[in-house]
Design an enzyme around this catalytic site. Structure first.
Site, PDB file in Angstrom:
ATOM      1  N   GLU A 165      23.421  49.734  83.977  1.00 14.61           N
ATOM      2  CA  GLU A 165      24.100  49.090  85.170  1.00 14.61           C
ATOM      3  C   GLU A 165      24.381  49.848  86.387  1.00 14.61           C
ATOM      4  OE1 GLU A 165      28.107  47.698  83.748  1.00 14.61           O
ATOM      5  OE2 GLU A 165      27.650  47.192  81.925  1.00 14.61           O
ATOM      6  N   GLU A 168      30.082  51.042  77.339  1.00 18.15           N
ATOM      7  CA  GLU A 168      31.211  51.791  78.081  1.00 18.15           C
ATOM      8  C   GLU A 168      32.373  52.131  77.057  1.00 18.15           C
ATOM      9  OE1 GLU A 168      32.387  49.946  81.750  1.00 18.15           O
ATOM     10  OE2 GLU A 168      30.763  50.465  82.827  1.00 18.15           O
TER      11      GLU A 168
END
Ligand code: AHR
Length: 512
Positions: A316, A193
Site C-alpha cells: 500500500e 496491517e
C-alpha cells in the site's frame, strides 16, 4: 584568474545553473525490475469495486461483461497491470470468502464495518475477481483473513482457487460454481496491517500466528508454489520487520509488506486539489521518505537474508487527502492532480532503483479510492495524472535496471530542502534504454546533463507529463486536460544528453 573568480562567485552566491547531473551506467545492469512493482490494490471500499470495476448483472447501459466494466478493463490493459491485490486492506480481515461464492441470490450480506457500515451483498466474490484478473491479464494477489478468520478457512481458499481436480471438497465446490480448472493464484497475503485493523497484534504474536496459518497453506497439489506475503510494517517500524525476519522460518516466507502513505498529517490531510505550495512540499517530503524506508527495511532484512531471497512488497502506497466535498467520508474518494503525478514518478524511481529487494508494490487504490488511476461517475470514466505516469513508466516492467547516480539541485521551502530531481533507468528485452526523470520543484525548470557511460546511442525520443498549475487535474467535464505529450527537448551528442525539465514534470526518454 578571472574565470576562477567568476566560478567562486557563482558557487558562493548559491546560483543554481545546471547543478543536475545524472550518470547512467549503461553497461552495468544486473537486477530485473520486477513488473509487480507496477501493481495495484482493489478493496471493497467506497466505489472501488461496486461502480468502479463492477456494475452487476442488473440492466445497466454501461458496457460490461458479466458485470465487469469494459471501459475500465480496456484502460487498465493499456497500463499493463501486472498484479492486483484484493479484497483489502482492513476489509480483508473481516471477509469470509465462502459468503462470496455460489448463486448470488443465496449469498449472505454483511456490514462493511471499516468503510461506512454499508451493506456488502457479496455479489462480487472470488469467482468474479479471479475471472476479472484473467480478463485483465493481471496476476491476483489474495489477501487472507487472519484477523477474524481461521487457518481452515484460508487453507480452503487456497484449495478452492488452486487445487487441481480431484476428490477434494473444495474442488467439487469450485466445479459446482461453474469453474472446472483452477485459476493461477500465486500471491497470498497473510492478514493486513496485523499491527492495527488486522488484529492489533504485537510482532512476536503475529509471527506465531503467521507460522500457524502458513503451515496450512502449502500448495497441496502440483500447482505452482504459492508465494506468501507477511503483513508488514507501518512506515518506519523496523522492529516489526526485524521480528518477522527473526521469528518466521524462511521456507514459509516469500515477502514482507511495508505500508506508507504520503499524508500531510492524519488529523489534517488537506484538500486534494486546493492545496498550497507548503502542503505540496510536505506531501513530497512524505513521498520521498520511501527511499529511507525501503533502504532501512532492506538493511534489517539483510541481517537475516543477505542474498535477498525474501522480497519487500510495498503493498500500500500513495497520497491520502480529504475526500472530495459532498462525498461519503468513509469512501476515500479524492481527486488526483499533478502533485499525485509527482508522488508516482518519484516513488516508482525509488522502487526501480531498489529492485534487488522491492519486488512488488501496490498503489492504493486502483479506482475511485485514494490515489486512483481511474475515476468513474456512473457511465463516465477518466484517467488521472497518476494513470499517465504509470503508463509512461510501464516500459520499465521486467527490464534490467541500469544504475544511475543523480546530483540534484535543491527544491527549497524556507529552511528546508528536498532534491528536485530523481531518475531511474532500464534496458528492455529489445535493447531499448529508458530513463525516467522527475522534477518536483514547484517553480524552477531544471537543466539536466546525463553522462552515459558504457553505452553508445544514436537516437533519443521522449514523452512528458506536465501542466501549467500543480493543482490541475482531469475532471469529468475536462477529461483530457493532463495527458502525455511528445518531448523533443533532449539533445544527444556523443555520450551526453541535455534537457530541461519544466517545474513539476515527468519525462521518460527512450534511447536506441
Ligand atoms: O487503503 C485504505 C486503508 O489503508 C486500507 O484498508 C488499510 O490497509 C490502510 O490502513
Amino acid at each position: 584568474m578571472r574565470k576562477i573568480f567568476l566560478l567562486a562567485a557563482i558557487l558562493s552566491s548559491g546560483m543554481s545553473r545546471s547543478q543536475n547531473t545524472v550518470v547512467l551506467q549503461a553497461d552495468k545492469g544486473k537486477d530485473i525490475i520486477n513488473r509487480n512493482i507496477y501493481g495495484h490494490f482493489a478493496e471493497h471500499l467506497g466505489h472501488c469495486i461496486y461502480g468502479g470495476f463492477y456494475v452487476g448483472d442488473n440492466n445497466t447501459k454501461i458496457p460490461n461483461k458479466d458485470g465487469i466494466r469494459l471501459d475500465v478493463i480496456d484502460a487498465l490493459k493499456k497500463l499493463k497491470v501486472p498484479v492486483l491485490r484484493w479484497p483489502g486492506g482492513c476489509f480483508a480481515d473481516t471477509y469470509h470468502w465462502k459468503d462470496g461464492i455460489g448463486p448470488k441470490d443465496k449469498r449472505p450480506s454483511m456490514l462493511n464495518v471499516w468503510w461506512g457500515n454499508v451493506k456488502e451483498d457479496n455479489s462480487f466474490g472470488t469467482n468474479e475477481f479471479l475471472n476479472m484478473c484473467e480478463m485483465l491479464g493481471a496476476e491476483p494477489y489474495l489477501s487472507g483473513n487472519v484477523g477474524s478468520g481461521t487457518p481452515q478457512e484460508l487453507s480452503d481458499w487456497v484449495k478452492y482457487t488452486t487445487h487441481i481436480n480431484g476428490t477434494s471438497p473444495m474442488t467439487d465446490l469450485r466445479q459446482q460454481n461453474g469453474r472446472a480448472n483452477p485459476w493461477h493464484v500465486k500471491y497470498w497475503g497473510l492478514g493486513n496491517e496485523a499491527w492495527g485493523c488486522g488484529g492489533n497484534m504485537k510482532p512476536e504474536w503475529y509471527a506465531n500466528v503467521y507460522r500457524q496459518y502458513a503451515t496450512f497453506m502449502t500448495s497441496w497439489s502440483n500447482t505452482d508454489r504459492i508465494f506468501r506475503i507477511a503483513s508488514g510494517a507501518s512506515d518506519a517500524d523496523y522492529n516489526w520487520t526485524e521480528t518477522l525476519m527473526r521469528d518466521i522460518p524462511h521456507n514459509m516466507l516469500d515477502a514482507v509488506g511495508v505500508h506508507h502513505y504520503s499524508v500531510i498529517s492524519w488529523n489534517k490531510k488537506g484538500s486534494a486539489t486546493g492545496f498550497s505550495e507548503e502542503e505540496y512540499y510536505t506531501t513530497m517530503q512524505r513521498a520521498l521518505e520511501m527511499e529511507e524506508l525501503v533502504s532501512r527495511h532492506s538493511a534489517v532484512m539483510d541481517k537475516y537474508d543477505p542474498r535477498k531471497r525474501i522480497a519487500i512488497a510495498v503493498d500500500e502506497w500513495g497520497g491520502w487527502y480529504d475526500v472530495e466535498p459532498g462525498t461519503n467520508g468513509a469512501f476515500l474518494f479524492q481527486q488526483n492532480t499533478m502533485r499525485d503525478a509527482m508522488i508516482a514518478g518519484a516513488t516508482l524511481n525509488i522502487f526501480n532503483n531498489h529492485c534487488d529487494r522491492v519486488r512488488m508494490a501496490n498503489l492504493a487504490q486502483i479506482i475511485n479510492v485514494l490515489q486512483a488511476v481511474i475515476l468513474t461517475n456512473e457511465e463516465k470514466m477518466i484517467l488521472t495524472p497518476t494513470y499517465h505516469v504509470m503508463e509512461m513508466y510501464n516500459v520499465h516492467q521486467d527490464a534490467t535496471m541500469l544504475p544511475v547516480s543523480v546530483t540534484s539541485a535543491d527544491y527549497k521551502m524556507g529552511k528546508e530542502k528536498l532534491k528536485a530531481i530523481s531518475a531511474s533507468a532500464s534496458r528492455d528485452k529489445n535493447g531499448l534504454t529508458h530513463i525516467s526523470l522527475v522534477n518536483i520543484d514547484a517553480n524552477n525548470p531544471q537543466e539536466v546533463s546525463i553522462n552515459i557511460e558504457g553505452g553508445n546511442y544514436k537516437n533519443v525520443s521522449g514523452r512528458i507529463l506536465t501542466s501549467d498549475k500543480m493543482q490541475n487535474y482531469n475532471s469529468f467535464d475536462n477529461p483530457g486536460r493532463i495527458k502525455p505529450a511528445a518531448f523533443n527537448g533532449a539533445a544527444l551528442s556523443d555520450s551526453k544528453l541535455k534537457l530541461t525539465l519544466p517545474p513539476f514534470s515527468v519525462v521518460v526518454l527512450e534511447l536506441k
